[in-house]
Every structure is written in structure tokens, then in C-alpha cells.
Design an enzyme around this catalytic site. Structure first.
Site, PDB file in Angstrom:
ATOM      1  N   ARG A   1       4.372   0.777   4.308  1.00 37.53           N
ATOM      2  CA  ARG A   1       3.539   1.371   3.147  1.00 37.53           C
ATOM      3  C   ARG A   1       4.885   1.768   2.914  1.00 37.53           C
ATOM      4  O   ARG A   1       5.315   3.125   3.105  1.00 37.53           O
ATOM      5  CB  ARG A   1       2.964   2.109   2.786  1.00 37.53           C
TER       6      ARG A   1
ATOM      7  N   GLN B   1      -3.127 -11.139   1.835  1.00 37.73           N
ATOM      8  CA  GLN B   1      -2.148 -11.424   0.646  1.00 37.73           C
ATOM      9  C   GLN B   1      -0.566 -10.628   1.512  1.00 37.73           C
ATOM     10  O   GLN B   1      -0.435 -10.647   2.542  1.00 37.73           O
ATOM     11  CB  GLN B   1      -3.009  -9.604   0.090  1.00 37.73           C
TER      12      GLN B   1
ATOM     13  N   HIS C   1      10.028  -7.351  -0.869  1.00 43.25           N
ATOM     14  CA  HIS C   1       8.750  -5.767  -1.158  1.00 43.25           C
ATOM     15  C   HIS C   1       9.717  -4.574  -1.226  1.00 43.25           C
ATOM     16  O   HIS C   1       8.979  -3.712  -0.670  1.00 43.25           O
ATOM     17  CB  HIS C   1       7.498  -6.115  -0.311  1.00 43.25           C
TER      18      HIS C   1
ATOM     19  N   ASP D   1       2.346  -4.883 -12.417  1.00 41.45           N
ATOM     20  CA  ASP D   1       2.181  -6.708 -11.469  1.00 41.45           C
ATOM     21  C   ASP D   1       2.893  -7.559 -11.912  1.00 41.45           C
ATOM     22  O   ASP D   1       1.804  -8.663 -12.959  1.00 41.45           O
ATOM     23  CB  ASP D   1       0.830  -6.715 -10.586  1.00 41.45           C
TER      24      ASP D   1
ATOM     25  N   GLU E   1      11.549  -6.619  -6.142  1.00 37.16           N
ATOM     26  CA  GLU E   1      11.322  -7.017  -5.052  1.00 37.16           C
ATOM     27  C   GLU E   1      11.944  -8.400  -5.611  1.00 37.16           C
ATOM     28  O   GLU E   1      11.931  -9.592  -6.378  1.00 37.16           O
ATOM     29  CB  GLU E   1       9.847  -7.943  -4.882  1.00 37.16           C
TER      30      GLU E   1
END
Length: 293
Positions: free
Chosen positions: A45, A63, A146, A191, A250
Site C-alpha cells: 500500500r 483487481q 499505480h 476514481d 497513474e
């Protein structure tokens, strides 16, 4: 630093990290450093997880795909890449499919990743993915770096370079919209996948008077993500208030997946740097730019 001290400087160091897993540290004599720690089976993370062969839920796999959850090896035969003679802090990594991966994504590939730290603190990632199938079959994938940026206060952050562009809103069943306004600011969960984006995107942190520059090649899209308060509380390894101090922007390829025939190779590159918002010359510590860096 004297010439002798530079010769003795350790640019790349391998050591054991948490739980005895391998860790690679890149350093430059000016004091910049970058490290990667692997802790499977969960993704890290923070930092820059690699999304392959799927971004988000744009497909049938887990995912963001499986690459971010795998142990990579040092590449024994890295490709020849143009590297500045002053840039000695880099590492070449290699990922190949495991038996487990082949069960859920039945393709053969070689994924080579170079992570390089420039003398000025810029961080460069270059990915090369080759189809090594022996059955003559092509494969298709989506991809993203990411990247997690550390910001002072998300309400004081703006993103420039994506205004007026079309985007897919993952919070509205991937419906397509057009961005309005002069820049992107944040006051709730976001998002979005921005389409056909420019090669340069800027993230301005007004409170710290610092701008992150993201430059990319081979990656036409850009994902912007912040979970905001409610979703942050539902993420197990995410502090309840951490959404206020992070933003993901990203470099990605999502809308038009990449297809490779056997023997073909794809290349995607991202470069990150941090400069004062006045764009004056200066030296900033990249370890304070990337969350988890």
C-alpha cells in the site's frame, strides 16, 4: 564529495527486509534514495505497485492483476537501455509466469522492469513486456503504474494537464464523461480513467509549494484515485485519515488494451520528479514524494 568517495559510493544495495524478503535500495551521492520491499501475498500500500495484466476491475482477473503481488527476481540478462553515464543507481527486475498465474491467465511472457534513480532525484521506471507463447497465440492486457503521491492536504491539491479530457468514471459503472474546469481539485471520492492524456501531468501541492511532474511514454491514459473518508475506513491497511495525505495519479493503458503476438514486445515508461511550485531549480528528497517510499 571527493572523487575517491564517489568511487566507493554504493549505488545499489541488496539486503533482507521485513520477514526475510529481498529488498533493493538505490542511492545517489546527493542523498536521494529509493527502496522496494516485497511482502506477498498482499500488494504494497504505497510506492508504485505494478498493475498487470489488468488495471482495476477492467477484466475478469483479481483487481489490478497479479504482478504487484509476486516476487520479482534480478534480471540476469537485462536489455540494453540508454542510461546516462551519471546514472549508476538502477536495478533490472524480471517477472515470469508461475504455475499459479498460468492457471488464471494461460500465457507465457517476460516482464522486464528497470527502476532508475537520477542524480537530481528523478525516478524512472521502464517496463518491457514480451509475448513468449509457443502456441502461436496472442495475448491482451492493460497496465498501470499505480503511483501513490504524498500530499500535505488533499483539499489543497490540484492536478493540471487533464482538464477538458474525456474520462471513464469507475464510480458510475465506467460511464464516459468530459472533465470541466481549469484543473482537477478534490472534495469527495474520485476514481476516474482519463483518456488520451498528454505526456506530462502536474500535481500541485499548494500548502507545501511543491509540484510533482509525471512524464510518460507508451501509456495514453491516466488514472486518478482517492478513496475519501468512507472507503478509507473500509480498507484494512489504510488509516482512517490517510486519504487526506495521499493521491494516486497513474500512467496507464486501459481504454484500448495492448495486444502482443508471439515475439512482440511492448514498452511503457514513466518518470517522476518534484520541483518547487515556482519551478525554480532546487533539490528535493524523493523519499518524501512517494507514499511508502
Amino acid at each position: 564529495m571527493s572523487g575517491r568517495e564517489k568511487e566507493e559510493w554504493v549505488y545499489v544495495e541488496q539486503r533482507k527486509g521485513v520477514n526475510g524478503l529481498d529488498m533493493v535500495i538505490l542511492r545517489e551521492p546527493r542523498g536521494c534514495s529509493v527502496e522496494a520491499v516485497f511482502k506477498p501475498p498482499k500488494a504494497i500500500r504505497g510506492g508504485i505497485p505494478i498493475c498487470f495484466p489488468q488495471v482495476g476491475t477492467h477484466g475478469n482477473l483479481e483487481q489490478h492483476g497479479f504482478a504487484r503481488n509476486r516476487l520479482w527476481s534480478i534480471d540476469p540478462d537485462p536489455p540494453q537501455m540508454a542510461t546516462s553515464s551519471s546514472n549508476k543507481a538502477f536495478v533490472d527486475l524480471l517477472l515470469k509466469p508461475s504455475e499459479e498465474d498460468s492457471k488464471i491467465w494461460p500465457h507465457r511472457y517476460e516482464f522486464r522492469l528497470r527502476v532508475a534513480l537520477g542524480a537530481g532525484g528523478e525516478l524512472m521506471l521502464t517496463s518491457r513486456i514480451r509475448n513468449t507463447n509457443t502456441d502461436g497465440k496472442p495475448f491482451t492486457f492493460t497496465f498501470a503504474y499505480h503511483t501513490y503521491f504524498a500530499v500535505t492536504d488533499i483539499s489543497e491539491v490540484r492536478v493540471e494537464g487533464l482538464e477538458t479530457l474525456d474520462y471513464l468514471d469507475n464510480l458510475k459503472d465506467k460511464q464516459r464523461f468530459t472533465e470541466q474546469g481549469d484543473a482537477i481539485t478534490f472534495e469527495s471520492e474520485v476514481d476516474k480513467v482519463y483518456l488520451s492524456t498528454p505526456t506530462k501531468i502536474a500535481v500541485l501541492d499548494h500548502e507545501r509549494k511543491r509540484t510533482f511532474e509525471l512524464r510518460k511514454d507508451g501509456l495514453p491514459d491516466a488514472v486518478v484515485w482517492n478513496p475519501w473518508d468512507k472507503k478509507a475506513k473500509a480498507i484494512p491497511d489504510f488509516g482512517h485519515d490517510e486519504y487526506k495525505r495521499m493521491l494516486c495519479v497513474e500512467a496507464a493503458c486501459v481504454e484500448k488494451p495492448i495486444t502482443l503476438r508471439p515475439g512482440e514486445e511492448w514498452k511503457g515508461r514513466q518518470e517522476l520528479s518534484a520541483v518547487p511550485s515556482s519551478y525554480c531549480s532546487g533539490q528535493l528528497d524523493p523519499s518524501k514524494v512517494l507514499v511508502g517510499g
